[in-house]
Design a protein around this motif. Structure first.
Motif, PDB file in Angstrom:
ATOM      1  N   GLY A 137      -2.698   5.371 -20.588  1.00  0.00           N
ATOM      2  CA  GLY A 137      -2.090   4.171 -20.016  1.00  0.00           C
ATOM      3  C   GLY A 137      -1.062   4.542 -18.974  1.00  0.00           C
ATOM      4  N   GLN A 138      -0.723   3.552 -18.139  1.00  0.00           N
ATOM      5  CA  GLN A 138       0.322   3.782 -17.147  1.00  0.00           C
ATOM      6  C   GLN A 138       1.078   2.489 -16.903  1.00  0.00           C
ATOM      7  N   TRP A 139       2.326   2.630 -16.448  1.00  0.00           N
ATOM      8  CA  TRP A 139       3.232   1.511 -16.271  1.00  0.00           C
ATOM      9  C   TRP A 139       3.970   1.646 -14.942  1.00  0.00           C
ATOM     10  N   LEU A 140       4.157   0.516 -14.269  1.00  0.00           N
ATOM     11  CA  LEU A 140       4.936   0.470 -13.035  1.00  0.00           C
ATOM     12  C   LEU A 140       6.201  -0.318 -13.319  1.00  0.00           C
ATOM     13  N   SER A 141       7.338   0.262 -12.992  1.00  0.00           N
ATOM     14  CA  SER A 141       8.633  -0.402 -13.185  1.00  0.00           C
ATOM     15  C   SER A 141       9.423  -0.334 -11.891  1.00  0.00           C
ATOM     16  N   ARG A 142      10.158  -1.408 -11.611  1.00  0.00           N
ATOM     17  CA  ARG A 142      11.039  -1.458 -10.441  1.00  0.00           C
ATOM     18  C   ARG A 142      12.471  -1.276 -10.934  1.00  0.00           C
ATOM     19  N   SER A 143      13.221  -0.451 -10.267  1.00  0.00           N
ATOM     20  CA  SER A 143      14.610  -0.197 -10.651  1.00  0.00           C
ATOM     21  C   SER A 143      15.424  -1.481 -10.581  1.00  0.00           C
ATOM     22  N   ALA A 144      16.261  -1.684 -11.578  1.00  0.00           N
ATOM     23  CA  ALA A 144      17.177  -2.819 -11.591  1.00  0.00           C
ATOM     24  C   ALA A 144      18.470  -2.482 -10.847  1.00  0.00           C
ATOM     25  N   GLU A 145      18.623  -1.216 -10.449  1.00  0.00           N
ATOM     26  CA  GLU A 145      19.880  -0.757  -9.857  1.00  0.00           C
ATOM     27  C   GLU A 145      19.757  -0.301  -8.412  1.00  0.00           C
TER      28      GLU A 145
ATOM     29  N   ASP B 200      17.533  -0.560  -4.766  1.00  0.00           N
ATOM     30  CA  ASP B 200      16.497  -1.220  -3.976  1.00  0.00           C
ATOM     31  C   ASP B 200      15.419  -0.238  -3.563  1.00  0.00           C
ATOM     32  N   GLY B 201      14.170  -0.664  -3.673  1.00  0.00           N
ATOM     33  CA  GLY B 201      13.053   0.136  -3.208  1.00  0.00           C
ATOM     34  C   GLY B 201      12.659   1.296  -4.102  1.00  0.00           C
ATOM     35  N   ILE B 202      13.262   1.409  -5.273  1.00  0.00           N
ATOM     36  CA  ILE B 202      12.937   2.511  -6.190  1.00  0.00           C
ATOM     37  C   ILE B 202      12.019   1.990  -7.295  1.00  0.00           C
ATOM     38  N   TYR B 203      10.925   2.720  -7.495  1.00  0.00           N
ATOM     39  CA  TYR B 203       9.962   2.408  -8.542  1.00  0.00           C
ATOM     40  C   TYR B 203       9.745   3.644  -9.398  1.00  0.00           C
ATOM     41  N   TYR B 204       9.377   3.389 -10.642  1.00  0.00           N
ATOM     42  CA  TYR B 204       9.007   4.454 -11.565  1.00  0.00           C
ATOM     43  C   TYR B 204       7.601   4.176 -12.072  1.00  0.00           C
ATOM     44  N   ILE B 205       6.763   5.182 -12.028  1.00  0.00           N
ATOM     45  CA  ILE B 205       5.423   5.093 -12.589  1.00  0.00           C
ATOM     46  C   ILE B 205       5.367   6.099 -13.727  1.00  0.00           C
ATOM     47  N   VAL B 206       5.036   5.601 -14.908  1.00  0.00           N
ATOM     48  CA  VAL B 206       4.917   6.454 -16.077  1.00  0.00           C
ATOM     49  C   VAL B 206       3.463   6.415 -16.519  1.00  0.00           C
ATOM     50  N   SER B 207       2.884   7.569 -16.740  1.00  0.00           N
ATOM     51  CA  SER B 207       1.523   7.620 -17.277  1.00  0.00           C
ATOM     52  C   SER B 207       1.487   8.627 -18.421  1.00  0.00           C
TER      53      SER B 207
END
Length: 108
Positions: free
Chosen positions: A41-49, A51-58
């Motif tokens: 599985g994988q997940w896309l998250s946008r930083s709450a702190e 701007d323009g930063i995303y984290y992809i976890v797989s």
């Protein structure tokens, strides 16, 4: 340790104004990752702190099969589709050593 989940976390800086397009394309091409037999599985998250930063976890069944995917034509094609949106990024890999479910996750 054999049988241990292998986790990959990408930190991606997305070009200003391209965040919506990036999210859309990520979802469109995601099955090139999740359809791999070793992907859990994988997940896309946008930083709450930031701007323009995303984290992809797989999560992967093991490191060797992730490394096989990482160097595959399938992965290179996936990266090409997301590359126009990136202005920077980094990758961190790890072995999951323990997992605890929260109260909501453990309800039947």
């Amino acid at each position: 340790m054999a049988g241990q989940v292998f986790r990959v976390m990408l930190r991606m800086q997305i070009k200003s104004g391209m965040e919506g397009d990036f999210e859309r394309v990520w979802q469109e091409v995601g099955d090139s990752v999740t359809s791999h037999p070793a992907n859990l599985g994988q997940w896309l998250s946008r930083s709450a702190e930031e701007d323009g930063i995303y984290y992809i976890v797989s999560d992967w069944a093991d490191e060797p099969r992730f490394r096989e995917f990482e160097t595959s034509d399938r992965h290179l094609e996936h990266r090409k589709k997301l590359h126009p949106y990136r202005s920077g990024g980094s990758m961190t890999t790890m072995h999951v050593v323990a997992a605890l479910s929260g109260a909501v996750g453990s309800r039947s």
